[in-house]
Design a protein around this motif. Structure first.
Motif, PDB file in Angstrom:
ATOM      1  N   ASN A   7       0.832  -1.208   0.000  1.00 60.79           N
ATOM      2  CA  ASN A   7       0.000   0.000   0.000  1.00 60.79           C
ATOM      3  C   ASN A   7       0.870   1.264   0.000  1.00 60.79           C
ATOM      4  OD1 ASN A   7      -2.318  -1.508  -0.012  1.00 60.79           O
ATOM      5  ND2 ASN A   7      -2.535  -1.496   2.232  1.00 60.79           N
ATOM      6  N   ALA A   8       1.962   1.172   0.769  1.00 60.41           N
ATOM      7  CA  ALA A   8       2.860   2.322   0.799  1.00 60.41           C
ATOM      8  C   ALA A   8       3.509   2.565  -0.565  1.00 60.41           C
ATOM      9  CB  ALA A   8       3.931   2.118   1.867  1.00 60.41           C
ATOM     10  N   ALA A   9       3.803   1.446  -1.252  1.00 62.78           N
ATOM     11  CA  ALA A   9       4.418   1.579  -2.573  1.00 62.78           C
ATOM     12  C   ALA A   9       3.407   2.154  -3.580  1.00 62.78           C
ATOM     13  CB  ALA A   9       4.926   0.231  -3.054  1.00 62.78           C
ATOM     14  N   LYS A  10       2.131   1.812  -3.344  1.00 57.74           N
ATOM     15  CA  LYS A  10       1.106   2.283  -4.271  1.00 57.74           C
ATOM     16  C   LYS A  10       0.538   3.665  -3.888  1.00 57.74           C
ATOM     17  CE  LYS A  10      -0.535  -2.303  -5.551  1.00 57.74           C
ATOM     18  NZ  LYS A  10      -1.679  -3.228  -5.499  1.00 57.74           N
ATOM     19  N   ALA A  11       1.025   4.209  -2.804  1.00 57.59           N
ATOM     20  CA  ALA A  11       0.460   5.486  -2.331  1.00 57.59           C
ATOM     21  C   ALA A  11       0.634   6.605  -3.388  1.00 57.59           C
ATOM     22  CB  ALA A  11       1.147   5.888  -1.037  1.00 57.59           C
ATOM     23  N   LYS A  12      -0.419   7.381  -3.457  1.00 54.43           N
ATOM     24  CA  LYS A  12      -0.405   8.487  -4.439  1.00 54.43           C
ATOM     25  C   LYS A  12      -0.209   9.839  -3.744  1.00 54.43           C
ATOM     26  CE  LYS A  12      -3.561   6.111  -7.580  1.00 54.43           C
ATOM     27  NZ  LYS A  12      -4.861   6.169  -8.286  1.00 54.43           N
ATOM     28  N   THR A  13       0.127  10.780  -4.453  1.00 53.96           N
ATOM     29  CA  THR A  13       0.294  12.149  -3.921  1.00 53.96           C
ATOM     30  C   THR A  13      -0.561  13.117  -4.751  1.00 53.96           C
ATOM     31  OG1 THR A  13       2.232  12.541  -5.312  1.00 53.96           O
ATOM     32  CG2 THR A  13       2.620  11.695  -3.062  1.00 53.96           C
ATOM     33  N   HIS A  14      -0.845  14.252  -4.102  1.00 58.21           N
ATOM     34  CA  HIS A  14      -1.637  15.294  -4.808  1.00 58.21           C
ATOM     35  C   HIS A  14      -1.105  16.646  -4.394  1.00 58.21           C
ATOM     36  CE1 HIS A  14      -4.995  17.438  -6.557  1.00 58.21           C
ATOM     37  NE2 HIS A  14      -5.145  18.106  -5.389  1.00 58.21           N
ATOM     38  N   THR A  15      -0.921  17.476  -5.396  1.00 58.34           N
ATOM     39  CA  THR A  15      -0.467  18.847  -5.146  1.00 58.34           C
ATOM     40  C   THR A  15      -1.691  19.742  -5.109  1.00 58.34           C
ATOM     41  OG1 THR A  15       1.589  18.413  -6.317  1.00 58.34           O
ATOM     42  CG2 THR A  15       0.997  20.716  -5.936  1.00 58.34           C
ATOM     43  N   VAL A  16      -1.810  20.459  -4.027  1.00 57.82           N
ATOM     44  CA  VAL A  16      -3.002  21.293  -3.799  1.00 57.82           C
ATOM     45  C   VAL A  16      -2.985  22.463  -4.797  1.00 57.82           C
ATOM     46  CG1 VAL A  16      -4.298  22.679  -2.135  1.00 57.82           C
ATOM     47  CG2 VAL A  16      -3.031  20.654  -1.387  1.00 57.82           C
ATOM     48  N   LYS A  17      -4.151  22.616  -5.371  1.00 58.07           N
ATOM     49  CA  LYS A  17      -4.307  23.703  -6.333  1.00 58.07           C
ATOM     50  C   LYS A  17      -5.184  24.789  -5.722  1.00 58.07           C
ATOM     51  CE  LYS A  17      -3.984  20.566 -10.278  1.00 58.07           C
ATOM     52  NZ  LYS A  17      -4.677  20.006 -11.439  1.00 58.07           N
ATOM     53  N   ALA A  18      -5.340  25.914  -6.494  1.00 61.82           N
ATOM     54  CA  ALA A  18      -6.171  27.019  -5.994  1.00 61.82           C
ATOM     55  C   ALA A  18      -7.620  26.554  -5.884  1.00 61.82           C
ATOM     56  CB  ALA A  18      -6.055  28.223  -6.939  1.00 61.82           C
ATOM     57  N   ASN A  19      -8.294  27.083  -4.870  1.00 60.39           N
ATOM     58  CA  ASN A  19      -9.697  26.774  -4.603  1.00 60.39           C
ATOM     59  C   ASN A  19      -9.941  25.295  -4.222  1.00 60.39           C
ATOM     60  OD1 ASN A  19     -10.453  29.503  -5.249  1.00 60.39           O
ATOM     61  ND2 ASN A  19     -10.569  28.962  -7.450  1.00 60.39           N
ATOM     62  N   GLU A  20      -8.957  24.547  -3.756  1.00 56.93           N
ATOM     63  CA  GLU A  20      -9.131  23.157  -3.300  1.00 56.93           C
ATOM     64  C   GLU A  20      -9.000  23.114  -1.777  1.00 56.93           C
ATOM     65  OE1 GLU A  20      -7.700  20.191  -6.896  1.00 56.93           O
ATOM     66  OE2 GLU A  20      -6.237  20.765  -5.371  1.00 56.93           O
TER      67      GLU A  20
END
Length: 238
Positions: free
Chosen positions: A184-197
């Motif tokens: 699960n750790a290997a499959k973990a995803k990331t997201h960069t916060v954008k404006a208005n999120e």
């Protein structure tokens, strides 16, 4: 012995007594004749004294002794011959009874001894049977104890095997969970916060669920104290 035999015996004693008296009288007469003619005759030869001494012995010792025994044992002036025979017969009967009693007593003692021996044998047999039963009971108890110990050992072995299997299963489960977490750790995803999120929209976007549980999971993965995010922040999505 019958009454006729007793009667004949008494008659023989009476005749013997009369003959002895007659013989004693004859010997006395001969002695007087010898005494009267001893002055005219020469002394007899020494060899002829032996029969005379025997006759004198029989006459003056043996015969009186026999008569005395007869009077003591059989003669009773106040009794007739029939009474004497009856007394004699009663004595014989009494002797027979005494002998019968003695035989009966001996037979009774023998019966008692036989009975005692039989009782002793019976008691010995009972003791042997009781001892055999006790030995049998002891052997059965020993076998039951051995079977119980064997059953307890088997149960203990089964419990140990079950505990070992449970421990192995637990370890396997822990290993599986660790591997799952690793994957699960290997499959973990990331997201960069954008404006208005915000965090709610990000959770709804990736998980289709903006519940508090989903938000808490994201906060825990990123070490966030609250739901506040800023533009350009990289968020791990577990």
């Amino acid at each position: 012995m019958s009454k006729e035999d007793y009667r004949d015996k008494i008659e023989e004693h009476r005749q013997s007594f009369e003959e002895e008296q007659q013989e004693q009288q004859n010997l006395s007469r001969v002695s007087r004749m010898n005494k009267n003619g001893s002055n005219n005759k020469k002394p007899k030869n020494t060899k002829r004294k032996s029969p005379l001494m025997t006759i004198l012995f029989v006459t003056f010792i043996l015969i009186p002794l026999t008569i005395l025994i007869y009077f003591v044992q059989f003669y009773d002036p106040g009794k007739t011959i029939e009474e004497a025979e009856k007394d004699t017969l009663d004595s014989v009967v009494e002797i027979d009874k005494t002998g019968s009693k003695a035989e009966a007593s001996t037979s009774s003692d023998k019966d008692k001894d036989d009975k005692a021996n039989d009782q002793a044998k019976e008691q010995a047999q009972k003791d042997a049977e009781k001892l055999a039963e006790q030995q049998k009971a002891a052997e059965e108890a020993k076998k039951a104890e051995e079977a119980k110990k064997a059953e307890e050992a088997k149960l203990a072995q089964q419990q140990a095997e079950a505990a070992k299997k449970a421990e192995e299963a637990k370890k396997a489960e822990q290993a599986r969970k660790a591997e799952q977490e690793k994957q699960n750790a290997a499959k973990a995803k990331t997201h960069t916060v954008k404006a208005n999120e915000n965090l709610y929209r990000i959770a709804l976007n990736y998980y289709g669920d903006g519940s508090e549980a989903t938000l808490a999971k994201i906060r825990a993965a990123n070490g966030m104290p609250n739901d506040t995010v800023f533009v350009g922040q990289v968020i791990k999505l577990p």
